[in-house]
Each structure stands twice: as C-alpha cells, then as structure tokens.
Design a protein around this motif. Structure first.
Motif, mmCIF file in Angstrom:
data_model
loop_
_atom_site.group_PDB
_atom_site.id
_atom_site.type_symbol
_atom_site.label_atom_id
_atom_site.label_comp_id
_atom_site.label_asym_id
_atom_site.label_seq_id
_atom_site.Cartn_x
_atom_site.Cartn_y
_atom_site.Cartn_z
ATOM 1 N N LEU A 1 0.825 -1.208 0.000
ATOM 2 C CA LEU A 1 0.000 0.000 0.000
ATOM 3 C C LEU A 1 0.862 1.262 0.000
ATOM 4 N N GLN A 2 1.958 1.228 0.755
ATOM 5 C CA GLN A 2 2.862 2.377 0.774
ATOM 6 C C GLN A 2 3.491 2.603 -0.598
ATOM 7 N N ASN A 3 3.895 1.502 -1.258
ATOM 8 C CA ASN A 3 4.476 1.622 -2.603
ATOM 9 C C ASN A 3 3.456 2.160 -3.601
ATOM 10 N N GLN A 4 2.219 1.699 -3.489
ATOM 11 C CA GLN A 4 1.177 2.194 -4.375
ATOM 12 C C GLN A 4 0.916 3.679 -4.143
ATOM 13 N N ALA A 5 0.925 4.090 -2.888
ATOM 14 C CA ALA A 5 0.725 5.508 -2.588
ATOM 15 C C ALA A 5 1.863 6.359 -3.158
ATOM 16 N N THR A 6 3.089 5.859 -3.009
ATOM 17 C CA THR A 6 4.242 6.575 -3.575
ATOM 18 C C THR A 6 4.150 6.666 -5.085
ATOM 19 N N SER A 7 3.731 5.558 -5.712
ATOM 20 C CA SER A 7 3.578 5.551 -7.167
ATOM 21 C C SER A 7 2.522 6.551 -7.622
ATOM 22 N N LEU A 8 1.408 6.630 -6.907
ATOM 23 C CA LEU A 8 0.358 7.586 -7.262
ATOM 24 C C LEU A 8 0.852 9.022 -7.096
ATOM 25 N N MET A 9 1.634 9.266 -6.070
ATOM 26 C CA MET A 9 2.173 10.613 -5.871
ATOM 27 C C MET A 9 3.126 10.986 -7.001
#
Length: 238
Positions: free
Chosen positions: A63-71
């Motif tokens: 989830l953290q990686n996905q959030a970073t990717s979206l940012m």
C-alpha cells in the motif's frame, strides 16, 4: 491424599511406554486447575500468528508503494509553471514586421516580377533618355533600401538576443527544478522553441542580406545593359 498420589504415578507412567524393548517419550499435556496446555498446539499457534503478521506487513508495504507511485504519477502530470511562449512570439513578430517593411521590391514573388519588369529589363533599358535616368535612380534606391532593410533586420535580431538569453536562463532554471516528467518535457519543448526562433532569425538575416546583394547585382547588370544601349545610340547618332 492416597488417591492423588496414585493418579500422579499413573500419569507419569503414561509418559513412557515400552515399544520393542525401548522407551518412547510422548509429550504430555500439562493440566493445571482444569486447563490443559498442549505445547505442540501452542507452538503452531505462535507460528501461525507470526506468518499472519508478516503478511500484514507485506500488505502495508504494498500500500505504501502504491501511494508513492500515485504521488509520482501526480507529479508527472504537473504542468511547468513557467512559459516563454509569449516572448518568443513577440520576437518572431518583430522580425516579421522588419521584413515586411522592405521598401522597393518586397519579399513577394509578384512584387519582384513587377519590379524587375519595370526597372531592370526590357523596356526599362531601351526607353527614352529621361526614362533611363529615372529607372537607374529607382534601381539605385532599391539597392540602398535593401541594404538598409538588411541592417534593420540585423539590429532587430541583435536586440532579440537579450530576450533570448533571459528566456534560456528561465527555462533552464525551471527544468532543473522540474518535479515530474511532464514538466521536464515541457521545459525541453520550450528550449527547442527558442532554438527554432534563433534559426528563424538567422534565416531572416540571410534572406535580407541575400535580397540586398541580389538587388545590387541586378542593378549592376542593368547598368551594364543600359550602358551598351547608350553606346549603341551614340554610335548610331554619329
């Protein structure tokens, strides 16, 4: 009391059972206060809980990686806050206006044809003496005006250099602080636009200079043809 001792001895006896002349150790379940404790079940539960916790940690990392990717994707969609398009368009318009101010024979095919027919060939070289003088003066004005136009274009482009330098500094600074792919691409596009504007200025200078040189060469050729005509008339008159 005797019954409790007998029960304890019986439980201990069940721990060791004879198997083919040997003794086999069997884990015993501890019982205290009516609660049975099974070591094997307890270990299995601990292992299961550890694995579950590890899975939860992995999910959190995903989830953290996905959030970073979206940012990062959001940053890539940010537009460059700086634009030099207005400055470039103004510089190009200024150069075009200088070219449009060309006097005599302008940068137009039909004007060139008309001008040459009127002053550089044909009847312009075989008319009366007064017509020859008038056409020679017009050709001289064309040449002088063309060199003046070329110098104006050169001066305008030299003036544009200051604005071009400022635009380059602005865009390079913006590209160095770009936060996404879109901003970097837009900065690159603006630098290419500046380069295109410089190439256009160079083409304008070459066109103006070439026009002046061609008109001067045409004037010399017309003067030579006119001189031959005057000499022919002079000999015929004698």
């Amino acid at each position: 009391m005797k019954k409790n001792i007998v029960r304890a001895v019986a439980a201990a006896a069940l721990v060791l059972l004879p198997v083919s002349g040997a003794m086999l150790a069997v884990p015993a379940s501890a019982q205290l206060g009516g609660i049975v404790h099974d070591p094997r079940n307890y270990s299995q539960n601990i292992l299961t809980a550890a694995r579950t916790l590890e899975q939860i940690n992995n999910q959190i990392k995903q989830l953290q990686n996905q959030a970073t990717s979206l940012m990062n994707e959001a940053k890539n969609l940010n537009s460059l806050p700086t634009s030099t398009l207005g400055t470039l368009e103004a510089q190009v318009d200024q150069t075009r206006q200088l070219l449009a101010q060309a006097e005599g024979i302008a940068f137009n095919v039909s004007d060139i044809q008309k001008g040459f027919e009127a002053r550089y060939k044909g009847g312009a070289l075989t008319g009366s003496a007064a017509e020859m003088v008038a056409n020679a003066e017009a050709r001289w004005k064309d040449s002088v005006g063309a060199f003046e136009d070329a110098m104006k274009v050169q001066a305008g482009i030299v003036t544009n250099m200051g604005g071009t330098r400022t635009s380059i500094s602005t865009i390079v600074g913006a590209s160095q602080s770009a936060t996404g792919a879109l901003q970097a691409a837009q900065a690159g596009n603006q630098l290419l636009a500046i380069q295109s504007q410089q190439i256009a200025d160079l083409a304008a200078v070459m066109s103006a200079q070439g026009r002046a040189e061609m008109l001067d060469a045409a004037r010399a050729a017309a003067a030579e043809a006119e001189g031959r005509e005057r000499f022919r008339r002079f000999r015929k008159g004698n």
